[in-house]
Design an enzyme around this catalytic site. Sequence first.
Site, mmCIF file in Angstrom:
data_model
loop_
_atom_site.group_PDB
_atom_site.id
_atom_site.type_symbol
_atom_site.label_atom_id
_atom_site.label_comp_id
_atom_site.label_asym_id
_atom_site.label_seq_id
_atom_site.Cartn_x
_atom_site.Cartn_y
_atom_site.Cartn_z
ATOM 1 C CG ASP A 55 -2.071 1.175 1.271
ATOM 2 O OD1 ASP A 55 -2.303 1.643 0.313
ATOM 3 O OD2 ASP A 55 -2.382 1.545 2.333
ATOM 4 C CG HIS A 56 -0.441 4.936 0.296
ATOM 5 N ND1 HIS A 56 -0.747 5.950 -0.878
ATOM 6 C CD2 HIS A 56 -1.449 4.793 0.665
ATOM 7 C CE1 HIS A 56 -2.006 6.262 -0.558
ATOM 8 N NE2 HIS A 56 -2.561 5.426 0.140
ATOM 9 C CG ASP A 97 0.866 7.750 -3.783
ATOM 10 O OD1 ASP A 97 0.464 8.290 -4.867
ATOM 11 O OD2 ASP A 97 0.501 7.680 -2.757
ATOM 12 N N GLY A 106 -7.483 8.482 6.629
ATOM 13 C CA GLY A 106 -7.699 8.660 8.100
ATOM 14 C C GLY A 106 -9.175 8.750 8.510
ATOM 15 N N GLY A 157 -8.959 5.635 1.823
ATOM 16 C CA GLY A 157 -9.909 6.577 2.776
ATOM 17 C C GLY A 157 -11.072 6.111 3.297
#
Length: 279
Positions: A82-83, A104, A178, A205
Amino acid sequence: MPLVSGHDVIAECTSRGLVAGAFNTTNIETTMGIAEAIERTGVPTFIQVAPTNVVLSGYEYIYDMVARRLAECSVPVALHLDHGKNLEAVEGALEARFTSIMIDASETPYEENVTTSAKAREMCGESVSLEAELGSIGGKEDEVGPEHAQGTDPDQVSEFVRATSCDMLAVSVGNVHGYAPDARIDFELLGRVREASPVPLVIHGGSGLPEEQFGRLHEYGVVKVNIASELRNAMIRTFGEAYAADPHEHSLIRVSRTAVENIADVVEHRIRTFNPSAL
């Protein structure tokens, strides 16, 4: 079963009209909770970890932990980076045998994003799925966030996907990393992005979005929704409540098992809200 490629998760979800959850892990309790929920629902899923969360263990430990638990699971699951903010992160995850990758480079200028994402595609080869991001998603992931959030431009989508050969496209359409209680999906923008995209879409998100929006996402070509904050909060809350109830609590395994159940409940609930008509 062994971990599968992200291609397999995408294909099965697309054929069955499902939206895959993508749940972030960091430790054994979170992994066990995610796996338990996957087995309860039978929905193909991504388990993922961001580079900011491998500083304690490294990629290999995450792979070993997830692969060992999922060997007992009959549901297809991919292990996803992820990311990944740079190619070094991509390289580390691939060396540890991750089966799906996100690059990303969305905070860089468009041409640099294309170049970096295309290089990640080359590194992944054909067997490992690649997610790239166009537009910059606001909010913070592990206290790290972009300087400026920027919505995905539908006019750039088709060319970006063609130039990068990504298999999934993460988009910025009102979603925020978040806990963001005011976050809302802009379905008009999401619809325009979907029309332009030849590949399935990803919503980051998810923890801050209203539940009533989740059930509509499959209609807009979304195949993957990321959830991290809720799982981490369930873990922290479990230990905090145990200490508050008894400052002399010393049964770590009892509290850990309670955390697993609480995390599993969160994950199962999310999978069902993503797929209200299918489960």
